[in-house]
Design a protein around this motif. Structure first.
Motif, PDB file in Angstrom:
ATOM      1  N   ARG A 155     120.115  73.122  24.492  1.00  0.00           N
ATOM      2  CA  ARG A 155     118.670  72.842  24.513  1.00  0.00           C
ATOM      3  C   ARG A 155     117.913  73.962  25.254  1.00  0.00           C
ATOM      4  N   LEU A 156     118.466  74.357  26.401  1.00  0.00           N
ATOM      5  CA  LEU A 156     117.811  75.426  27.177  1.00  0.00           C
ATOM      6  C   LEU A 156     117.753  76.724  26.382  1.00  0.00           C
ATOM      7  N   LEU A 157     118.885  77.042  25.751  1.00  0.00           N
ATOM      8  CA  LEU A 157     118.935  78.310  25.017  1.00  0.00           C
ATOM      9  C   LEU A 157     118.055  78.274  23.771  1.00  0.00           C
ATOM     10  N   GLN A 158     118.007  77.120  23.130  1.00  0.00           N
ATOM     11  CA  GLN A 158     117.150  77.043  21.937  1.00  0.00           C
ATOM     12  C   GLN A 158     115.698  77.337  22.302  1.00  0.00           C
ATOM     13  N   GLU A 159     115.263  76.811  23.462  1.00  0.00           N
ATOM     14  CA  GLU A 159     113.888  77.089  23.906  1.00  0.00           C
ATOM     15  C   GLU A 159     113.677  78.573  24.156  1.00  0.00           C
ATOM     16  N   ARG A 160     114.673  79.169  24.829  1.00  0.00           N
ATOM     17  CA  ARG A 160     114.559  80.601  25.161  1.00  0.00           C
ATOM     18  C   ARG A 160     114.527  81.454  23.888  1.00  0.00           C
TER      19      ARG A 160
ATOM     20  N   PRO B 137     123.515  72.950  33.932  1.00  0.00           N
ATOM     21  CA  PRO B 137     123.493  72.183  32.690  1.00  0.00           C
ATOM     22  C   PRO B 137     124.831  71.463  32.547  1.00  0.00           C
ATOM     23  N   GLY B 138     124.790  70.111  32.540  1.00  0.00           N
ATOM     24  CA  GLY B 138     126.041  69.354  32.592  1.00  0.00           C
ATOM     25  C   GLY B 138     126.906  69.534  31.360  1.00  0.00           C
TER      26      GLY B 138
END
Ligand code: SF4
Length: 368
Positions: free
Chosen positions: A279-284, A271-272
């Motif tokens: 965003r990734l963590l919010q989904e998780r 993740p840049g």
């Protein structure tokens, strides 16, 4: 032409004089041999000994292991690594209970059908526990024979393995100490015909060894170039509340199955930016019933498994809402003072320890 009888006699004479006293050496109980062989895969003898003793104190027979709770099995195994070995071992003994009435089968076909038993472990159990002329050929044994016979092909090729299995079978033919041949070959590979600088002057086969005659010991065995571990980026969220942190259990199958970790997302790309990680963590976290925002970046670390490498970055998160209405409130809130109580998945133990020390520092700073 090799004289197999002579090779066997020399090997067993050497073994009788030089073998180490190891707790599984005097065993003929197939279950105990099975446990030792599974533990010895990818682990040094010295490291295995205390685990072997503790494991058998807690699970002295197949019935005890078959009935063990997964959490308990994990806690007795923890520290030895490659936990899937323990799960397969338990599945194997459960199958022996269910299919064979608790008696270990004694044919290669039946033993090989049990979960977690490959050709090597099958050969070790059959030869050591049942004294059958069945070879147990692992990396040590391949190395010894690749030198003895000067095999200039990669030892991980199947025809090479088959050739060496046939040679071991010939050595065991018509003798009453098949199990000792298996153990003597392992011992020779561990003590004398070691990967670097083999101790040929102490070797019972120095007069027969083709590699020694050609002075080719150090060039053998030949291996295929190992595949590089696959890099996996892991983004991990640390959500704290009232001196507790949110943890989740990994799925019951696959890598580090059933162990505990902080909510994480795997990705093949790094993740840049922090926004990408968020965003990734919010989904998780939504899967766990929570809306979060990322506050700041935490520690980064690398953890290497045999076939993959985790590049892990942690982020401190904050709850935007206690739980999303109508969703599952998943995960376990763990007090920071109790991090030792969980069976952590690989590097997550280190992250947990870092978190506790970071929180301790912050409390100290505030107290000044
Ligand atoms: Fe290995 Fe040396 Fe013995 Fe050959 S003589 S089997 S290379 S230790």
């Amino acid at each position: 032409m090799m004289n197999f009888k002579e090779l066997t006699t020399q090997l067993l004479d050497w073994y009788d004089r030089n073998r180490r006293e190891l707790p599984w050496r005097t065993e003929t109980d197939p279950y105990r041999i099975w446990v030792s062989e599974v533990m010895l895969q990818q682990t040094r003898v010295e490291a295995v000994i205390p685990y072997y003793r503790r494991f058998l104190q807690r699970f002295p027979d197949m019935r005890a292991l078959a009935a063990a709770e997964p959490e308990e099995l994990l806690s007795v195994w923890q520290g030895l690594g490659y936990y899937s070995r323990a799960r397969h071992l338990q599945q194997g003994v459960q199958e022996v209970q269910a299919r064979y009435g608790g008696r270990m089968p004694d044919s290669r076909e039946e033993i090989s059908g049990l979960p977690g038993i490959g050709p090597y472990t099958a050969g070790a159990i059959l030869s050591i526990a049942h004294n059958k002329p069945e070879p147990a050929v692992d990396g040590n044994v391949l190395r010894v024979f690749s030198r003895l016979l000067v095999i200039r092909e990669p030892i991980d090729r199947l025809p090479v393995k088959r050739r060496i299995e046939t040679t071991v079978r010939e050595m065991m033919a018509g003798i009453s100490r098949c199990g000792d041949v298996t153990q003597a070959l392992m011992e020779l590979g561990a003590l004398v015909c070691v990967p670097r600088n083999p101790r040929c002057d102490s070797c019972p086969w120095q007069g027969h060894c083709a590699a020694r005659l050609e002075n080719a010991q150090d060039a053998l065995p030949i291996r295929k170039a190992p595949a590089l571990p696959r890099i996996v980026h892991v983004v991990t969220g640390l959500l704290l509340r009232d001196g507790q942190v949110l943890t989740v259990q990994r799925p019951p199958r696959g890598l580090l199955a059933g162990m505990w970790e902080f909510p994480s997302v795997e990705s093949s790309d790094s993740p840049g930016t922090m926004a990408d990680a968020e965003r990734l963590l919010q989904e998780r976290f939504r899967e766990l019933g929570r809306e979060i925002t990322v506050l700041s970046a935490g520690q980064s670390l690398t953890h290497i498994f045999s076939h993959r490498q985790w590049q892990l970055r942690t982020f401190f998160c904050r709850d935007r809402a206690a739980t999303i209405p109508g969703s599952v409130d998943a995960g376990r809130w763990l007090p920071l003072g109790r991090i030792e109580s969980l069976n952590w998945a690989g590097p997550h133990r280190k992250i947990a320890a870092g978190l506790v020390s970071e929180m301790g520092k912050q409390i100290h700073e505030k107290g000044k």
